[in-house]
Design a protein around this motif. Sequence first.
Motif, PDB file in Angstrom:
ATOM      1  N   ILE B  51       0.831  -1.207   0.000  1.00  0.00           N
ATOM      2  CA  ILE B  51       0.000   0.000   0.000  1.00  0.00           C
ATOM      3  C   ILE B  51       0.863   1.254   0.000  1.00  0.00           C
ATOM      4  O   ILE B  51       2.050   1.229   0.311  1.00  0.00           O
ATOM      5  CB  ILE B  51      -1.001   0.023   1.178  1.00  0.00           C
ATOM      6  CG1 ILE B  51      -0.282   0.164   2.520  1.00  0.00           C
ATOM      7  CG2 ILE B  51      -1.897  -1.188   1.150  1.00  0.00           C
ATOM      8  CD1 ILE B  51      -1.219   0.607   3.616  1.00  0.00           C
ATOM      9  N   ARG B  52       0.235   2.337  -0.379  1.00  0.00           N
ATOM     10  CA  ARG B  52       0.912   3.632  -0.461  1.00  0.00           C
ATOM     11  C   ARG B  52       0.476   4.486   0.722  1.00  0.00           C
ATOM     12  O   ARG B  52      -0.691   4.477   1.097  1.00  0.00           O
ATOM     13  CB  ARG B  52       0.535   4.347  -1.766  1.00  0.00           C
ATOM     14  CG  ARG B  52       0.721   3.509  -3.008  1.00  0.00           C
ATOM     15  CD  ARG B  52       2.159   3.081  -3.218  1.00  0.00           C
ATOM     16  NE  ARG B  52       3.080   4.201  -3.312  1.00  0.00           N
ATOM     17  CZ  ARG B  52       3.363   4.849  -4.449  1.00  0.00           C
ATOM     18  NH1 ARG B  52       2.787   4.498  -5.575  1.00  0.00           N
ATOM     19  NH2 ARG B  52       4.214   5.860  -4.456  1.00  0.00           N
ATOM     20  N   GLU B  53       1.401   5.202   1.300  1.00  0.00           N
ATOM     21  CA  GLU B  53       1.060   6.161   2.355  1.00  0.00           C
ATOM     22  C   GLU B  53       1.580   7.537   1.984  1.00  0.00           C
ATOM     23  O   GLU B  53       2.615   7.664   1.314  1.00  0.00           O
ATOM     24  CB  GLU B  53       1.699   5.750   3.689  1.00  0.00           C
ATOM     25  CG  GLU B  53       0.807   4.879   4.558  1.00  0.00           C
ATOM     26  CD  GLU B  53       0.982   5.205   6.045  1.00  0.00           C
ATOM     27  OE1 GLU B  53      -0.030   5.401   6.729  1.00  0.00           O
ATOM     28  OE2 GLU B  53       2.127   5.281   6.529  1.00  0.00           O
ATOM     29  N   THR B  65       4.865   0.419   1.312  1.00  0.00           N
ATOM     30  CA  THR B  65       5.181  -0.364   2.499  1.00  0.00           C
ATOM     31  C   THR B  65       6.042  -1.575   2.129  1.00  0.00           C
ATOM     32  O   THR B  65       5.846  -2.183   1.083  1.00  0.00           O
ATOM     33  CB  THR B  65       3.895  -0.853   3.182  1.00  0.00           C
ATOM     34  OG1 THR B  65       3.030  -1.421   2.199  1.00  0.00           O
ATOM     35  CG2 THR B  65       3.185   0.270   3.888  1.00  0.00           C
ATOM     36  N   SER B  69       4.604  -5.786   5.976  1.00  0.00           N
ATOM     37  CA  SER B  69       3.752  -4.666   6.361  1.00  0.00           C
ATOM     38  C   SER B  69       2.454  -4.832   5.578  1.00  0.00           C
ATOM     39  O   SER B  69       2.231  -5.866   4.965  1.00  0.00           O
ATOM     40  CB  SER B  69       4.445  -3.342   6.073  1.00  0.00           C
ATOM     41  OG  SER B  69       3.644  -2.280   6.543  1.00  0.00           O
ATOM     42  N   SER B  70       1.615  -3.793   5.617  1.00  0.00           N
ATOM     43  CA  SER B  70       0.294  -3.934   4.997  1.00  0.00           C
ATOM     44  C   SER B  70       0.399  -4.016   3.479  1.00  0.00           C
ATOM     45  O   SER B  70       1.246  -3.371   2.871  1.00  0.00           O
ATOM     46  CB  SER B  70      -0.570  -2.737   5.372  1.00  0.00           C
ATOM     47  OG  SER B  70      -0.712  -2.678   6.768  1.00  0.00           O
ATOM     48  N   SER B  71      -0.486  -4.792   2.889  1.00  0.00           N
ATOM     49  CA  SER B  71      -0.520  -4.897   1.434  1.00  0.00           C
ATOM     50  C   SER B  71      -1.938  -5.193   0.977  1.00  0.00           C
ATOM     51  O   SER B  71      -2.812  -5.510   1.789  1.00  0.00           O
ATOM     52  CB  SER B  71       0.438  -5.993   0.958  1.00  0.00           C
ATOM     53  OG  SER B  71       0.084  -7.220   1.552  1.00  0.00           O
ATOM     54  N   VAL B  72      -2.120  -5.076  -0.327  1.00  0.00           N
ATOM     55  CA  VAL B  72      -3.405  -5.449  -0.914  1.00  0.00           C
ATOM     56  C   VAL B  72      -3.303  -6.879  -1.452  1.00  0.00           C
ATOM     57  O   VAL B  72      -4.179  -7.699  -1.228  1.00  0.00           O
ATOM     58  CB  VAL B  72      -3.807  -4.458  -2.026  1.00  0.00           C
ATOM     59  CG1 VAL B  72      -5.071  -4.935  -2.757  1.00  0.00           C
ATOM     60  CG2 VAL B  72      -4.052  -3.073  -1.426  1.00  0.00           C
ATOM     61  N   TYR B  73      -2.212  -7.161  -2.154  1.00  0.00           N
ATOM     62  CA  TYR B  73      -1.888  -8.530  -2.555  1.00  0.00           C
ATOM     63  C   TYR B  73      -0.517  -8.870  -1.972  1.00  0.00           C
ATOM     64  O   TYR B  73       0.402  -8.054  -2.027  1.00  0.00           O
ATOM     65  CB  TYR B  73      -1.781  -8.663  -4.079  1.00  0.00           C
ATOM     66  CG  TYR B  73      -3.095  -8.644  -4.811  1.00  0.00           C
ATOM     67  CD1 TYR B  73      -3.789  -9.826  -5.075  1.00  0.00           C
ATOM     68  CD2 TYR B  73      -3.636  -7.440  -5.260  1.00  0.00           C
ATOM     69  CE1 TYR B  73      -4.995  -9.807  -5.772  1.00  0.00           C
ATOM     70  CE2 TYR B  73      -4.844  -7.417  -5.962  1.00  0.00           C
ATOM     71  CZ  TYR B  73      -5.507  -8.609  -6.211  1.00  0.00           C
ATOM     72  OH  TYR B  73      -6.700  -8.589  -6.898  1.00  0.00           O
ATOM     73  N   HIS B 166      -3.571   6.122  -2.819  1.00  0.00           N
ATOM     74  CA  HIS B 166      -3.479   5.848  -1.376  1.00  0.00           C
ATOM     75  C   HIS B 166      -4.810   5.219  -0.943  1.00  0.00           C
ATOM     76  O   HIS B 166      -4.867   4.036  -0.637  1.00  0.00           O
ATOM     77  CB  HIS B 166      -3.171   7.134  -0.613  1.00  0.00           C
ATOM     78  CG  HIS B 166      -3.400   7.023   0.859  1.00  0.00           C
ATOM     79  ND1 HIS B 166      -2.753   6.098   1.635  1.00  0.00           N
ATOM     80  CD2 HIS B 166      -4.232   7.706   1.700  1.00  0.00           C
ATOM     81  CE1 HIS B 166      -3.167   6.218   2.904  1.00  0.00           C
ATOM     82  NE2 HIS B 166      -4.062   7.177   2.950  1.00  0.00           N
ATOM     83  N   VAL B 167      -5.881   6.021  -0.958  1.00  0.00           N
ATOM     84  CA  VAL B 167      -7.215   5.450  -0.769  1.00  0.00           C
ATOM     85  C   VAL B 167      -7.605   4.827  -2.106  1.00  0.00           C
ATOM     86  O   VAL B 167      -7.606   5.516  -3.136  1.00  0.00           O
ATOM     87  CB  VAL B 167      -8.241   6.538  -0.394  1.00  0.00           C
ATOM     88  CG1 VAL B 167      -9.641   5.933  -0.287  1.00  0.00           C
ATOM     89  CG2 VAL B 167      -7.851   7.231   0.899  1.00  0.00           C
TER      90      VAL B 167
END
Lengths: 444, 177
Positions: B51-53, B65, B69-73, B166-167
């Motif tokens: 993910i992007r922050e 990330t 850490s957090s991810s979508v896939y 990001h979102v």
Amino acid sequence: MTKNLNINDLVRADGGVQDRRIYWDEDVYQMELERVFARSWLFLAQDSLIPEKGDFLTTFMGQDRVIVTRGEDGQVKAFLNACSHRGNIICRADSGNAKNFVCNYHGWAYGSDGRVSDIPLQDEIYPKSFDRSAMDLRQVRVESYRGFIFGTFDDSAPSLSDYLGEMGWYFDTFMDVPGGSELLGPPTKVRVKANWKFFAENFVGDFYHAGWTHAAAIKVIGGPLMGILGNQATPQGAMQFGTKYGHGFNAAPGTDEVFPHIHQGHIAEMWEDWVRQRTPVLKERLGDERATLYNAIWDGSMFPNTSFLRGIDTWKVWQPRGPREVEVWTWTLVERDMPEELKQGIRHTNEKTFGVAGILEGDDGENMEGNTQTAEGFITRDQPLNAEMGIGWEQLDSDVFPSMMSEPGDNEAAQRNFLRMWRTMMTSDSWDEIMASRSKEHKK
Amino acid sequence: MSTNKPGAIVPLELHYEIQSFLFREARMLDSEQFRPWQATLTDDIHYWLPIRENRFRKDKRPEPTPENSSSVYNDDYTDIEHRIQRFETGLAWIEDPPSRIRRIVSNVEAEYTDNENELNVFSNIILYRNRRQDEEAWFVAARRDRLRNVDGAWYLARRHIVFDQHVVLDENLSVFM
């Protein structure tokens, strides 16, 4: 659009029937921001997300932007993320570490306590009478429960602990384990064109949808959840709970041999070993009831917009973005003492199932959008919605479990309880009134 | 290949071969040929979309990330298999009726690596998804791929997707990129 709204007419007193305008109407939504979001305890952060002095994150309370930060004294503070001078957003980063926050517009600076620390050229351009202290950022009242940090804008609200009430007792099942629980972030975020309440209600009590909405994913994942595939049976031994201030959950307990969760492969084995080894510890620490709930799959919500799943181990906030749009923020819920490999495995399960590309999450989003959007039709909007499943079967404070309990797990008791809390907040002018009304209902 | 320096651009003919691999893959994914697509993945595939922050420039933490850490896939071969199986159950209501998906693959670069059988391949994609009556989403991403040559054929061994939101601004990201 809808003038002179009478909220009492929009949700039947028992919560079982709703006017669709509560999921659609702009005036209702504006009233929610004022009466629900500005008065409730809202989830802000968890200790693990801002562990060091100066760590901060930015989030929302309703649609109010806030900065949450751990100050030099280690205390967590939260304050509005909007400059007192001309209103600009002060901090545009999602997270980081900072001693102060400086507005881009004129360089006004605020400390990690939210107090104004510098106004450039103040002595030359403001009169001596200028009240600088009035420029401090509006503080949020912050309290935490077992490392989970919440905030409210309302000083007359009950304490966080009272607001949680019996939900705190249930939360302890996984929050009061030795070492406690924590969240893994940063949150993933996705925008869905649906009313926020549809999600909160879905998590507070809708077991019924799982076997049907998520049939495809359940068929692939297999395991103990296969029993509910295609809504052929209600989950064995499942129960539903609703507490005084609208929180609630479902739980379907396992047994010594059956572990209801959706972890897979090696991580499933690690999870089961962990539960097996922890259960006797919890039995000693928290008693039989919660030791039973510890090995259970849960879906729950804390009023108004925080939800979680145990056995999938997701933690979510439904950030409202108007009556017809919501931003879904998702973290992973783990126990602090778990081995790192298990924590990362749980994160992986959560993302694969209930993340932005989760094989179950997408199913829900689609339904919630549909629930919301059909109300654009004038006649459709006039048709009430129904939540009467299991109505009249609720019991208060059974010998075993505190608060309202109902069976079977396929039930809408918790949704009705959530909607009654919503109705009470929307129609009450003070927390005294809210407390009196909710206490009356939840008195045996 | 062994004489080629890591980071050096591959010659024209090999570039054409790699580009054709990516175009063919795009066509398979756009037309829901998931099994033929899966056959172009290695068993040790890592399919990853972190993910992007929004971070201040002085913030030295990695962005997107990092791993763990957090991810979508963050998929391995089994995870991808599950996603395809789910689709094949006939019970995935959200893809019935199906979405209309079309992607444009561009900015392809292929470089030698320190492994004589593997190339680093860079590309950008624009993916258009149209669903139901009028739901539209545009997704834009960069891809950092590792392609492996096994017995003369190319396979995807790693895909790291740098996704430019990001979102996530549509209801989900349930689409292979």
